[in-house]
Design a protein around this motif. Structure first.
Motif, mmCIF file in Angstrom:
data_model
loop_
_atom_site.group_PDB
_atom_site.id
_atom_site.type_symbol
_atom_site.label_atom_id
_atom_site.label_comp_id
_atom_site.label_asym_id
_atom_site.label_seq_id
_atom_site.Cartn_x
_atom_site.Cartn_y
_atom_site.Cartn_z
ATOM 1 N N ALA A 35 44.973 38.268 44.539
ATOM 2 C CA ALA A 35 44.149 36.993 44.493
ATOM 3 C C ALA A 35 43.208 36.962 43.240
ATOM 4 N N ARG A 62 45.824 42.888 48.278
ATOM 5 C CA ARG A 62 45.635 41.660 48.371
ATOM 6 C C ARG A 62 44.524 41.057 47.542
ATOM 7 N N THR A 108 45.661 35.393 40.703
ATOM 8 C CA THR A 108 46.005 33.982 41.160
ATOM 9 C C THR A 108 44.820 33.106 40.514
ATOM 10 N N ASP A 109 43.533 33.779 40.594
ATOM 11 C CA ASP A 109 42.506 32.882 40.123
ATOM 12 C C ASP A 109 42.570 33.114 38.631
#
Length: 281
Positions: free
Chosen positions: A276, A272, A279-280
């Motif tokens: 994340a 996860r 994605t950032d």
């Protein structure tokens, strides 16, 4: 001049005399039916199925079903027929074996405690009920996976039935003084704890059943079955050693499941975090 067809005399046929406005309306109706067929396949597919089924049983046949589909309406009983199919899928052989195991639990308790719980004949009947429950436990899951009979009911009822028959046997034996209470507490505590642990880490993945866990279940079944029977002599000594082996496997496999849960949780958290970060970025 008589006897000359209207088309030969240069007149127009009935098809050519049709009103253009009615032709436009029929064309629009056909287009609407095509759109409804594309946008609502869930309505048309049951209709066709019901139509063909009616034809096979002497009913209206596929024409009636297609007529209902052209109007964009589901045929009568279409939803009821689909619901009946879904309900019937629950009543497969694997689920029936699970239900049998659930029904055997109160019967086993009654037989185990009959006549004070120490009558050899009643204990033999109780052992037969316990043995049947253990045998069905070996086969229902295998049958469900082999023949694609896995259902939501089976997923919930199967582990409940397993723990119910084993818990009932252990509690009865401890209540009658045949088995120390600490043995019952260790086994049932481990089973309930691992079940709870599976639910806690299910967001990260599923802990698979290991070979050690299956061996533990088999050893527990043999040991408890031997305690249910009124054995004496060397058989009574043997059942003590079998129960000792079952306890060792219970504790070892329980610790292994805890280790797997910790590793699974760490991997899930790391995955996860990596997702994340991507994605950032």
């Amino acid at each position: 001049m008589t006897g000359v067809p209207a088309s030969a005399a240069g007149g127009s046929s009935p098809a050519k005399q049709a009103n253009p406005a009615s032709l436009k309306k029929s064309a629009k109706g056909a287009a609407a039916a095509d759109v409804s067929a594309v946008e609502a396949p869930g309505v048309l597919e049951p209709t066709a199925a019901v139509g063909s089924g009616a034809a096979g049983h002497g009913g209206a046949g596929p024409d009636a079903g297609s007529a209902a589909a052209a109007d964009g309406r589901a045929p009568r009983g279409g939803k009821l027929a689909a619901a009946a199919v879904n309900q019937a899928s629950v009543w497969n052989i694997a689920n029936l074996l699970t239900m049998l195991r659930l029904i055997l639990v109160p019967g086993f308790v009654a037989l185990m405690l009959a006549d004070g719980g120490y009558d050899p004949a009643w204990r033999a009947f109780a052992w037969a009920a316990f043995a049947i429950a253990m045998i069905t436990d070996l086969f229902d899951g295998h049958i469900a996976r082999t023949y694609d009979l896995v259902t939501d009911f089976g997923k919930i009822a199967d582990p409940i039935a397993d723990k119910a028959i084993m818990g009932a046997a252990l509690i009865c034996l401890s209540a009658l003084g045949d088995l120390p209470w600490w043995v019952t507490i260790v086994i049932l505590g481990r089973e309930l704890g691992i079940t709870l642990l599976r639910f806690i880490v299910i967001r990260y993945g599923v802990i698979p059943a290991s070979r050690g866990g299956k061996l533990k279940t088999l050893t527990q079944g043999v040991a408890v079955g031997m305690y249910v029977l009124p054995l004496t002599g060397w058989l009574a000594t043997l059942r003590w050693w079998v129960m000792a082996a079952a306890l060792v496997l219970t504790v070892v496999t329980g610790l292994d499941y805890v280790r797997q849960a910790i590793v699974l949780r760490r991997q899930g958290i790391a995955a996860r975090q990596a997702a994340a970060e991507e994605t950032d970025a």
